[in-house]
Design a protein around this motif. Structure first.
Motif: not given
Length: 531
Positions: A364-378
């Protein structure tokens, strides 16, 4: 489109009729570097009307509203309130001009009461914590518009709809005549949505002007007087709701005809893939969040999970994924395509990966658990694929190629897959990356939590199609959703949670939205249909 152009001219009319409008935006432009988020937008909100603001993710809706809320300042253009030019440089300025914005993510202090949150940050007499006068003022607002609110209740004891009520009362207490609601029904049951819409109509009758941002087109048609559409940062036009349909609004948003049917093909080869038995989960305070939950997810189906916010959906998926610890007596069993039975009890996410269990989780939490906001897609792709590199080194070429593939296939809009931080992308593009990354791992069990929350209709249908494709490949898809219409159209079966317990498992093709809504709020084990 000619009628939209006519309405566009009417929206920006000036002169003697200008005071008809509560808010006017003229030639508003907002840039972030080379990206033009809002491009020369003209938009007006009439007094005593409910205006729906529609547009795909990244179309500039939130940016535009944030300029009314004092979070951003326009690079070009003017804002008029009651026909007079104003300068809104902060949320304080916004409140001064009678504008209140209720954000999708509530801005409340959990350990404070409703009354304390309502006066928080105010100066003078209104900012004093005089509980008697606050209680009286809140009661008057509640009676006037039809709210149900206890000024002395702590926020952490409130349901989502109660928290939303506090946010709305908070801006009304501050004297707002213009209210902006961002995705207000995202986590409400149908019954709670009906109550909110009744309150909005009462506020409209009282002369309040309301802007609602939502992607649920049936709600747009049900509650609004007029609909304004943005596309790629530009104002397309407005149309009276009585002259609109879901199809016409979608075509305006996307710029072409879009099919609105969710396909639900049957996969004839169903097989047990995940068996959950007697699952109980407690939080850190020892409170049961899940109570004796049992079900089977089958490869070749989409199993929907319905329930009001906080019914245990989050804990359910996280317990399966090894993030939450389950209580003794629970059994979570994974059945591999080769027929091997593997117990997931006691495994953490790394154990699951090391044991070759093909389970993916879109949290549910895209940034807190799924992705790192400061990183690029790669680099975000690499978080999932770094073990594929030769020896101890990550294979950046593999991650970069996969990132390019996801961007191409899912039409992700980004300046650069290798340099642009993912937090700068719109919500829809972020979600495409997250879902695409998890699907690229070729799972046999795919769990998604609110995969389309806050996404425009075009992006949502992209996600629906991806999940259906996985289902037809034999994947067991578990879909936690909040839009009951989508659950009924997309899923094969729906498991309903109420207070952490299974209220029933029903066939999506033969049940109704009203029945599920009741099951979400009333535990009725005797009526549960277990398949």
């Amino acid at each position: 489109m000619e009628s939209h152009d006519i309405n566009k001219t009417a929206d920006t009319a000036t002169g003697t009729g200008a005071c008809e409008y509560a808010i006017e935006l003229r030639h508003i432009t907002k840039r972030f570097g080379d990206v033009v988020a809002n491009d020369n937008i003209d938009l007006a909100l009439k007094k005593g009307e409910i205006l729906s603001l529609l547009g795909e993710n990244g179309s500039g809706k939130t940016t535009l509203m944030n300029m009314l809320g004092g979070i951003y300042f326009p690079d070009e253009g003017e804002i008029f309130v009651d026909g007079k030019p104003v300068s809104i440089k902060s949320p304080k300025d916004s409140f001064h001009y009678g504008i209140g914005m209720i954000h999708q993510h509530f801005k409340l202090v959990d350990v404070f009461t409703a009354a304390e949150n309502i006066v928080l940050g105010l100066e003078g007499d209104k900012g004093k914590l005089d509980r008697a006068s606050i209680r009286k003022a809140v009661k008057e607002i509640a009676e006037r518009y039809g709210f149900e609110i206890d000024p002395d209740q702590k926020v952490y004891n409130m349901s989502v709809s109660q928290k939303q009520t506090v946010e709305i009362v908070k801006v009304l207490y501050r004297g707002a005549d213009v209210l902006i609601l961002d995705e207000p029904t995202a986590v409400l049951t149908p019954q709670e949505t009906d109550k909110l819409f009744a309150v909005m109509r009462n506020m409209k009758r009282d002369g309040k002007a309301i802007i609602i941002i939502t992607h649920k087109l049936h709600e747009v048609l049900a509650v609004s007087d007029r609909v304004a559409v943005l596309r790629k940062g530009q104002y397309i036009g407005s149309v009276d709701t009585v002259n609109a349909t879901q199809q016409s609004l979608t075509d305006m948003m996307v710029g072409k005809s879009v099919t609105l049917n969710i396909d639900r093909p049957k996969n004839p080869s169903l097989t047990d893939r995940l068996v959950v038995e007697n699952l109980t989960v407690k939080d850190k305070d020892g409170v049961k969040k899940l109570d004796n939950v049992s079900f089977t997810a089958m490869g070749g189906e989409i199993l929907g999970i319905a329930g009001i916010a906080g019914s245990g959906q989050k804990e359910l998926l996280e317990a399966i994924a090894g993030i939450q610890r389950s209580e003794e007596g629970a059994a979570i069993t994974y059945l591999s395509p080769e027929g091997e039975r593997v117990s997931l009890n006691g495994m953490d996410p790394l154990d699951i990966i090391h044991n070759g269990i093909l389970l993916s989780f879109v949290p549910e939490d895209r940034f807190g658990m799924g992705l790192v906001g400061g990183m690029c897609i790669t680099d975000n792709i690499k978080l999932r694929t770094y073990r594929k590199g030769p020896g101890p080194f990550a294979d950046r070429a593999y991650s970069s190629n996969l990132a390019e593939s996801i961007v191409s296939e899912l039409e992700v809009v980004t300046p650069d897959v290798n340099r642009t931080p993912i937090r700068r992308l719109s919500g829809g593009n972020v979600q495409k990356v997250l879902v695409g990354r998890e699907i690229a791992s070729n799972p046999t069990v795919l769990m998604t939590a609110y995969a389309v929350r806050g996404l425009d209709i075009n992006t949502s249908y992209t996600i629906y199609n991806l999940l259906t494709e996985q289902k037809m490949k034999g994947v067991a898809v578990i879909y936690v959703g909040e839009d009951l219409d989508v659950l009924l159209e997309l899923c094969d079966r729906i498991l309903v949670l109420c207070g952490g317990q299974v209220s029933g498992i029903v066939d999506a093709a033969s049940t109704t939205k009203e029945e599920i809504g009741l099951m979400m709020t009333q535990f009725r084990r005797e009526d549960a249909v277990h398949e």
